[in-house]
Design a protein around this motif. Structure first.
Motif, PDB file in Angstrom:
ATOM      1  N   LEU B  51      41.305  33.485  35.436  1.00 57.14           N
ATOM      2  CA  LEU B  51      41.734  34.825  35.867  1.00 57.14           C
ATOM      3  C   LEU B  51      42.683  35.451  34.840  1.00 57.14           C
ATOM      4  N   CYS B  52      43.514  34.618  34.242  1.00 53.99           N
ATOM      5  CA  CYS B  52      44.477  35.132  33.251  1.00 53.99           C
ATOM      6  C   CYS B  52      43.796  35.658  31.993  1.00 53.99           C
ATOM      7  N   LYS B  53      42.525  35.342  31.826  1.00 49.83           N
ATOM      8  CA  LYS B  53      41.772  35.856  30.669  1.00 49.83           C
ATOM      9  C   LYS B  53      41.183  37.245  30.960  1.00 49.83           C
ATOM     10  N   GLU B  54      41.186  37.622  32.245  1.00 50.91           N
ATOM     11  CA  GLU B  54      40.653  38.937  32.623  1.00 50.91           C
ATOM     12  C   GLU B  54      41.666  40.033  32.262  1.00 50.91           C
ATOM     13  N   GLU B  55      41.171  41.250  32.121  1.00 49.67           N
ATOM     14  CA  GLU B  55      42.070  42.359  31.820  1.00 49.67           C
ATOM     15  C   GLU B  55      42.682  42.899  33.107  1.00 49.67           C
ATOM     16  N   PHE B  56      43.989  42.961  33.140  1.00 45.84           N
ATOM     17  CA  PHE B  56      44.716  43.543  34.286  1.00 45.84           C
ATOM     18  C   PHE B  56      45.160  44.950  33.886  1.00 45.84           C
ATOM     19  N   ALA B  57      44.616  45.960  34.563  1.00 40.86           N
ATOM     20  CA  ALA B  57      44.954  47.347  34.232  1.00 40.86           C
ATOM     21  C   ALA B  57      46.064  47.843  35.155  1.00 40.86           C
ATOM     22  N   PRO B  58      47.039  48.570  34.604  1.00 45.72           N
ATOM     23  CA  PRO B  58      48.102  49.107  35.467  1.00 45.72           C
ATOM     24  C   PRO B  58      47.545  50.167  36.411  1.00 45.72           C
ATOM     25  N   LYS B  59      48.015  50.126  37.652  1.00 44.55           N
ATOM     26  CA  LYS B  59      47.587  51.108  38.643  1.00 44.55           C
ATOM     27  C   LYS B  59      48.840  51.649  39.334  1.00 44.55           C
ATOM     28  N   GLU B  60      48.955  52.982  39.361  1.00 41.39           N
ATOM     29  CA  GLU B  60      50.144  53.603  39.980  1.00 41.39           C
ATOM     30  C   GLU B  60      49.755  54.782  40.829  1.00 41.39           C
ATOM     31  N   SER B  61      50.398  54.906  41.960  1.00 42.81           N
ATOM     32  CA  SER B  61      50.180  56.075  42.803  1.00 42.81           C
ATOM     33  C   SER B  61      51.406  56.205  43.704  1.00 42.81           C
ATOM     34  N   ASP B  62      51.324  57.101  44.676  1.00 46.57           N
ATOM     35  CA  ASP B  62      52.416  57.218  45.641  1.00 46.57           C
ATOM     36  C   ASP B  62      52.571  55.906  46.402  1.00 46.57           C
ATOM     37  N   GLY B 107      27.168  37.612  51.777  1.00 46.98           N
ATOM     38  CA  GLY B 107      26.783  38.157  50.481  1.00 46.98           C
ATOM     39  C   GLY B 107      27.537  39.417  50.089  1.00 46.98           C
ATOM     40  N   VAL B 108      28.544  39.798  50.898  1.00 47.74           N
ATOM     41  CA  VAL B 108      29.306  41.010  50.566  1.00 47.74           C
ATOM     42  C   VAL B 108      30.788  40.658  50.501  1.00 47.74           C
ATOM     43  N   ILE B 109      31.417  40.934  49.382  1.00 46.07           N
ATOM     44  CA  ILE B 109      32.851  40.669  49.251  1.00 46.07           C
ATOM     45  C   ILE B 109      33.438  41.588  48.188  1.00 46.07           C
ATOM     46  N   ASP B 110      34.656  42.061  48.413  1.00 46.65           N
ATOM     47  CA  ASP B 110      35.449  42.699  47.366  1.00 46.65           C
ATOM     48  C   ASP B 110      36.416  41.632  46.888  1.00 46.65           C
ATOM     49  N   LEU B 111      36.487  41.436  45.581  1.00 51.86           N
ATOM     50  CA  LEU B 111      37.349  40.372  45.059  1.00 51.86           C
ATOM     51  C   LEU B 111      37.917  40.798  43.714  1.00 51.86           C
ATOM     52  N   ALA B 112      39.231  40.818  43.606  1.00 54.89           N
ATOM     53  CA  ALA B 112      39.879  41.192  42.346  1.00 54.89           C
ATOM     54  C   ALA B 112      41.180  40.415  42.197  1.00 54.89           C
ATOM     55  N   GLY B 113      41.638  40.317  40.971  1.00 54.99           N
ATOM     56  CA  GLY B 113      42.928  39.696  40.705  1.00 54.99           C
ATOM     57  C   GLY B 113      44.007  40.758  40.695  1.00 54.99           C
ATOM     58  N   SER B 114      45.179  40.414  41.211  1.00 51.74           N
ATOM     59  CA  SER B 114      46.300  41.354  41.185  1.00 51.74           C
ATOM     60  C   SER B 114      47.518  40.677  40.589  1.00 51.74           C
ATOM     61  N   LEU B 115      48.303  41.477  39.918  1.00 48.89           N
ATOM     62  CA  LEU B 115      49.528  40.996  39.287  1.00 48.89           C
ATOM     63  C   LEU B 115      50.647  41.984  39.625  1.00 48.89           C
ATOM     64  N   TYR B 116      51.683  41.478  40.266  1.00 51.81           N
ATOM     65  CA  TYR B 116      52.865  42.282  40.557  1.00 51.81           C
ATOM     66  C   TYR B 116      54.023  41.740  39.726  1.00 51.81           C
ATOM     67  N   GLU B 117      54.658  42.638  38.995  1.00 51.62           N
ATOM     68  CA  GLU B 117      55.828  42.261  38.204  1.00 51.62           C
ATOM     69  C   GLU B 117      57.030  43.092  38.662  1.00 51.62           C
ATOM     70  N   ASP B 118      58.138  42.943  37.957  1.00 53.17           N
ATOM     71  CA  ASP B 118      59.386  43.612  38.313  1.00 53.17           C
ATOM     72  C   ASP B 118      59.162  45.092  38.673  1.00 53.17           C
ATOM     73  N   THR B 119      59.558  45.500  39.829  1.00 60.50           N
ATOM     74  CA  THR B 119      59.476  46.828  40.480  1.00 60.50           C
ATOM     75  C   THR B 119      58.094  47.153  41.058  1.00 60.50           C
ATOM     76  N   ASP B 120      57.088  46.315  40.816  1.00 57.56           N
ATOM     77  CA  ASP B 120      55.770  46.577  41.415  1.00 57.56           C
ATOM     78  C   ASP B 120      55.832  46.376  42.923  1.00 57.56           C
ATOM     79  N   ARG B 121      54.974  47.090  43.659  1.00 60.67           N
ATOM     80  CA  ARG B 121      54.970  47.028  45.116  1.00 60.67           C
ATOM     81  C   ARG B 121      53.720  47.729  45.653  1.00 60.67           C
ATOM     82  N   LEU B 122      53.466  47.526  46.932  1.00 62.94           N
ATOM     83  CA  LEU B 122      52.381  48.210  47.641  1.00 62.94           C
ATOM     84  C   LEU B 122      52.944  48.587  49.002  1.00 62.94           C
TER      85      LEU B 122
END
Lengths: 168, 206
Positions: B51-62, B107-122
């Motif tokens: 998973l650490c070899k995958e690209e983690f893209a920053p995502k930001e919103s309200d 046969g149906v699944i949504d699956l992704a890796g997530s990374l939260y660092e300092d100040t990240d939140r949901l």
């Protein structure tokens, strides 16, 4: 004033720094910050502290608004944002056409959050990061949404304060 | 590719499954379960490495600030594809049914890796979208409570979230599962340190 009005009509927003004379600003700020703030918390919508302001409390900005916008009625309150405070876009609510006013009361490090954010109908973001004693005027339109960015832990005990006017 | 390969033996015991089912159904503030050391530790470590070899893209919103991979359906990693295939297999979805009582679409699944660092939140939300029915998280890193990054569950009143009543702290190998519903209000609390919250997560559908 004519320039301000022209800019506002063209761009849909205007930011006016050093809006008040410094001694007037300090007096106005003191009055607002001494208001009775209550928690306004609905986790799925927002979390902040708020104190209501009568129309007279915003007199200092009313005359200016009248010259730019004509006769428009606003409701006023002061909203305070500290660590963990925010507002979230509510997908069930679309804004009516109108005007929003923010008068910023504190200097603030915006890497801590609390930016004023408008999202247009195409997903484009406009950020406002006003200094203390700055007036921000925004023309709302139906496709827009808005929020105040989450305040992170680097704010520590500090709070940002906005006098907020929303046209009715 | 089967349950014995991926899942620790104790969780395959019928009596344990019955206990988990009871736990899930009667959990508060809404149906959920937390399973420690659910997956084979060595296998999960390999998954983390891939998973650490995958690209983690920053995502930001309200609502959020985090980094996320694309859905792993498009991953070129053989191991991640193998793991994904296992999660959406009949065998695993049947196991999920035995705990939750919810028959998810095979046969149906949504699956992704997530990374939260300092100040990240949901921030607080209910996950309700389309046919999502069971949300899951597989934690791949360990945080202490004071680091933040916890999965916080809200009580509700009149269909609106009220108070945080449970905090699930990220712990390596921990799995959290909950039913997506009108009251499944939750958040990921802000990470307030240099610790990294890495997880695989997503949804099963109906």
């Amino acid at each position: 004033m004519a320039q301000v009005k022209k800019h506002f009509m063209k761009e849909g927003s205007v930011v006016l720094e050093a809006f008040l004379d410094l001694d007037v600003f300090e007096k106005v700020k003191g009055e607002f910050l001494n208001g009775e703030f209550v928690d306004e918390v609905h986790p799925i919508l927002h979390a902040f502290k708020m104190t209501k302001v009568s129309g007279d409390g915003a007199l200092f900005v009313k005359e200016f608004l009248k010259k730019v916008l004509g006769d428009v009625n606003f409701s006023w309150d002061v909203r305070s944002f500290g660590w963990k405070d925010y507002t979230i876009i509510n997908d069930d609510v679309t804004l009516d056409d109108g005007y929003d006013v923010y008068f910023c009361l504190e200097d603030w490090e915006y890497s801590n959050g609390a930016r004023i954010v408008y999202v247009d109908g195409n997903g484009g973001y406009v950020y406002f990061t006003p200094k203390a004693n700055t007036l921000v005027l925004v023309k709302r339109s139906k496709n827009m949404q808005k929020f105040i960015e989450y305040v992170n832990h680097y704010a520590k005990e500090k709070r940002q304060y906005y006098l907020v006017g929303e046209s009715k | 590719m089967n349950m014995q390969e991926w899942v620790n033996e104790e969780f395959l015991d019928e009596s344990i499954v019955m206990q988990l089912k009871e736990s899930f159904l009667h959990a508060s503030p809404f149906s959920h379960i937390v399973l420690d050391d659910f997956f084979d530790e060595d296998k999960l470590f390999e998954v983390l490495n891939e998973l650490c070899k995958e690209e983690f893209a920053p995502k930001e919103s309200d609502l959020f600030s985090l980094k996320q991979t694309q859905d792993l359906v498009s991953s070129e990693s053989e191991l991640l594809q193998k793991f994904r295939s296992f999660l959406l297999s009949k065998e695993f979805t049947s196991y999920v049914y035995s705990i939750t009582g919810i028959k998810v679409k095979e046969g149906v699944i949504d699956l992704a890796g997530s990374l939260y660092e300092d100040t990240d939140r949901l921030l607080c939300h209910d996950d309700k979208l389309d046919s999502r029915k069971i949300a899951f998280l597989i934690y791949l890193s360990e945080l202490e409570e004071e680091d933040g990054g916890s999965l916080d569950l809200y009580s509700s009143e009149n269909g609106m979230p009220k108070d945080i009543v449970k905090r699930i702290v990220p712990k390596g190998g921990r799995v959290a599962l909950f039913e997506v519903s009108d009251v499944s209000f939750h958040q990921v609390s802000e990470v307030v340190s240099d610790s990294q919250r890495i997880a695989l997560g997503g949804w099963f559908h109906v």
